[in-house]
Write a protein that holds these residues in place. Structure first.
Motif, short mmCIF file in Angstrom:
data_model
loop_
_atom_site.label_atom_id
_atom_site.label_comp_id
_atom_site.label_asym_id
_atom_site.label_seq_id
_atom_site.Cartn_x
_atom_site.Cartn_y
_atom_site.Cartn_z
N GLY A 267 0.75 -1.16 -0.01
CA GLY A 267 -0.21 0.08 0.11
C GLY A 267 1.00 1.28 0.07
O GLY A 267 1.94 1.33 -0.48
N GLU A 268 0.10 2.51 0.54
CA GLU A 268 0.97 3.72 0.76
C GLU A 268 2.32 3.68 1.65
O GLU A 268 1.79 3.04 2.69
CB GLU A 268 -0.14 4.92 0.86
CG GLU A 268 -1.09 4.89 -0.27
CD GLU A 268 -2.07 6.21 -0.26
OE1 GLU A 268 -1.86 6.85 1.14
OE2 GLU A 268 -2.58 6.69 -1.10
N VAL A 269 3.26 4.22 1.08
CA VAL A 269 4.31 4.36 2.27
C VAL A 269 4.92 5.66 2.14
O VAL A 269 5.02 6.05 0.98
CB VAL A 269 5.44 3.33 1.80
CG1 VAL A 269 5.08 1.75 2.15
CG2 VAL A 269 5.72 3.36 0.49
N SER A 270 5.57 6.15 3.07
CA SER A 270 6.30 7.39 2.94
C SER A 270 7.09 7.66 4.31
O SER A 270 6.85 6.84 5.24
CB SER A 270 5.36 8.75 2.90
OG SER A 270 4.27 8.74 3.95
N LEU B 216 3.56 -1.23 -3.84
CA LEU B 216 3.68 -0.08 -2.92
C LEU B 216 3.53 1.24 -3.82
O LEU B 216 3.62 1.10 -4.95
CB LEU B 216 5.25 0.05 -2.51
CG LEU B 216 5.56 -1.18 -1.65
CD1 LEU B 216 7.16 -0.82 -1.31
CD2 LEU B 216 4.75 -1.64 -0.33
N GLN B 217 3.08 2.32 -3.14
CA GLN B 217 2.88 3.63 -3.67
C GLN B 217 3.48 4.56 -2.90
O GLN B 217 3.02 4.88 -1.55
CB GLN B 217 1.61 3.79 -4.00
CG GLN B 217 1.30 5.23 -4.94
CD GLN B 217 -0.14 5.52 -5.40
OE1 GLN B 217 -0.24 5.11 -6.48
NE2 GLN B 217 -1.15 5.91 -4.54
N VAL B 218 4.25 5.52 -3.46
CA VAL B 218 4.71 6.74 -2.52
C VAL B 218 3.75 7.81 -3.02
O VAL B 218 3.84 8.24 -4.40
CB VAL B 218 6.02 7.03 -2.77
CG1 VAL B 218 6.53 8.37 -2.04
CG2 VAL B 218 6.97 5.98 -2.60
N PRO B 219 2.64 8.26 -2.22
CA PRO B 219 1.71 9.28 -2.65
C PRO B 219 2.37 10.67 -3.29
O PRO B 219 3.39 11.08 -2.81
CB PRO B 219 0.84 9.43 -1.65
CG PRO B 219 1.22 8.38 -0.56
CD PRO B 219 2.58 7.98 -0.80
N ALA B 220 1.68 11.29 -4.09
CA ALA B 220 2.02 12.57 -4.42
C ALA B 220 2.13 13.48 -3.41
O ALA B 220 1.20 13.31 -2.59
CB ALA B 220 0.93 13.01 -5.57
#
Length: 419
Positions: A39-42, A57-61
């Protein structure tokens, strides 16, 4: 008198309490093993930690993922074959002694899986303004996309099912992309596929990439790049594929210098493969490149050639077979640069590598870690290069408060001098 004694006693208690609290606090973050990451990671992935990836995985804008030295990003699901989509910023900050690794379980690293395809790759979006990798290993990826792949659903890369994902795709024409001192290996197709950005790619190693197609570094329009001091071993097709396809602004302009490209193009079933390929009005300045046992010399697409401002100079060719020597002789397709060193006979201009058998099969893609592409004293590469050219980022690109400069050229042809 009693009041003074009470104050003194209270002061002692307060001081003692503070001392105890300080002594039990450890300010150093401890490595963790994070299971089932998807899912989203940062945020920050802490030094020395392991993150087991079980989904895309996604690093959100608008967000940033910083990966500290020694982190292992373990692609741990052979069914999902995760992709990493970067819509925000990504900083992978390994060190030479403690690199970051994007990898798979050791048990999966078999001869059968030599060309990876066990996870996808890192796919940036046009909103990814900053992308940095230093001292990072990317290995065993290049899985094929499906209709459910995040890159396909998000309209990224080629946005179609059935495409092999490169190790890294980057498209932001206004962005900044820096990869240094890193390794790309055991990937099914392309290493880097770049369609935009101010780019520095320097001091990296690419090997065991491309089983049926695939270039080590594939650059399109929208990119202004310095590509220097890279070792590229046996890419399926080209070490550098340089093109202005896509007609994005700015025009693709690449200064490629002091690279060592060995055994390129021999595993490509068509005649497109070689050392460096130029097409579709790309502007390319190519200096001090050492081209050893490659299928062709620097080659142009005759039907859609390079920009006529391109410059080629002080490159050196070697091959141990006459067939290969014949195929880097200047022609309407093979570029001849000023001060190039072009042998006429098999075995001429031996670069005198410290440890690499020059008669290694040109189709070989298996890399031996004991090889050493530094050169010995007396090598014809020494002192034959030029430093009289302008690179794009001599003054550097500043990303996240750090300035990354493209390396200064040397008068040694190739990526490595003497030890």
């Amino acid at each position: 008198m009693k009041k003074l004694l009470f104050v003194a006693a209270l002061s002692t208690v307060v001081f003692t309490g503070c001392k105890e609290e300080t002594s039990t606090t450890d300010p150093t973050p401890q490595p963790v093993v994070q299971e089932a990451v998807s899912g989203e990671v940062s945020g920050v992935w802490k030094k020395g930690s392991t993150y087991k990836i079980t989904g895309h995985l996604q690093v959100p804008a608008g967000k940033t993922l910083t990966i500290e030295e020694g982190v292992t990003v373990l692609m741990n699901d052979s069914t999902v074959k995760p992709e990493i989509v970067v819509r925000g910023n990504l900083y992978s900050l390994g060190t030479s002694q403690n690199p970051v690794k994007f990898t798979v379980p050791d048990a999966w690293k078999t001869v059968k899986n030599e060309f990876g395809a066990l996870w996808g790759g890192i796919v940036a979006a046009p909103t990814c303004a900053e992308f940095v990798m230093q001292n990072t290993v990317l290995e065993y990826g290049g899985a094929v996309t499906t209709e459910t792949s995040p890159s396909v659903k998000g309209g990224l890369y080629k946005a179609a099912a059935g495409e092999r994902i490169p190790a890294i795709y980057y498209p932001d024409v206004n962005g900044q992309f820096v990869v240094t001192s890193s390794t790309v290996r055991n990937f099914y197709e392309d290493g880097f596929y770049l369609e935009g950005g101010k780019v520095i790619v320097a001091n990296n190693k690419f090997y065991t990439t491309g089983i049926a197609n695939g270039d080590a570094i594939n650059i399109k329009s929208g990119v202004v790049a310095d590509v220097a001091f890279n070792l590229i071993y046996s890419p399926n097709t080209n070490g550098l594929k340089l093109s202005n396809s896509g007609d994005r602004s700015p025009q693709a302009y690449v200064v490629g210098y002091n690279n060592t490209i060995v055994n390129a193009g021999w595993r490509r079933p068509t005649t497109k493969g070689g050392s460096i390929w130029l097409e579709k009005t790309v502007r390319a300045d190519l200096y001090n490149n050492l081209l050893v046992n490659d299928r062709f010399g620097i080659k142009r697409d005759k039907g859609a050639p390079e920009d006529n401002r391109s410059k080629v100079s002080n490159n050196m060719y070697y091959a141990f077979t006459q067939e290969a020597v014949n195929q880097f002789q200047p022609s309407t397709e093979i570029l001849a640069g000023s001060n190039d060193i072009i042998s006429k006979t098999a075995g001429d201009n031996d670069p005198k590598f410290v440890n690499y058998p020059l008669n290694t099969a040109m189709t070989n893609a298996t890399f031996n870690q004991a090889w050493d592409f530094s050169v010995q004293a007396g090598s014809p590469t020494l002192g034959k290069g030029t430093t009289s050219f302008t690179r794009n980022y001599a003054n550097g690109l500043t990303i996240n408060g750090v300035t990354y400069k493209s390396p200064e050229p040397t008068t040694t042809i190739g990526a490595f001098g003497t030890k």
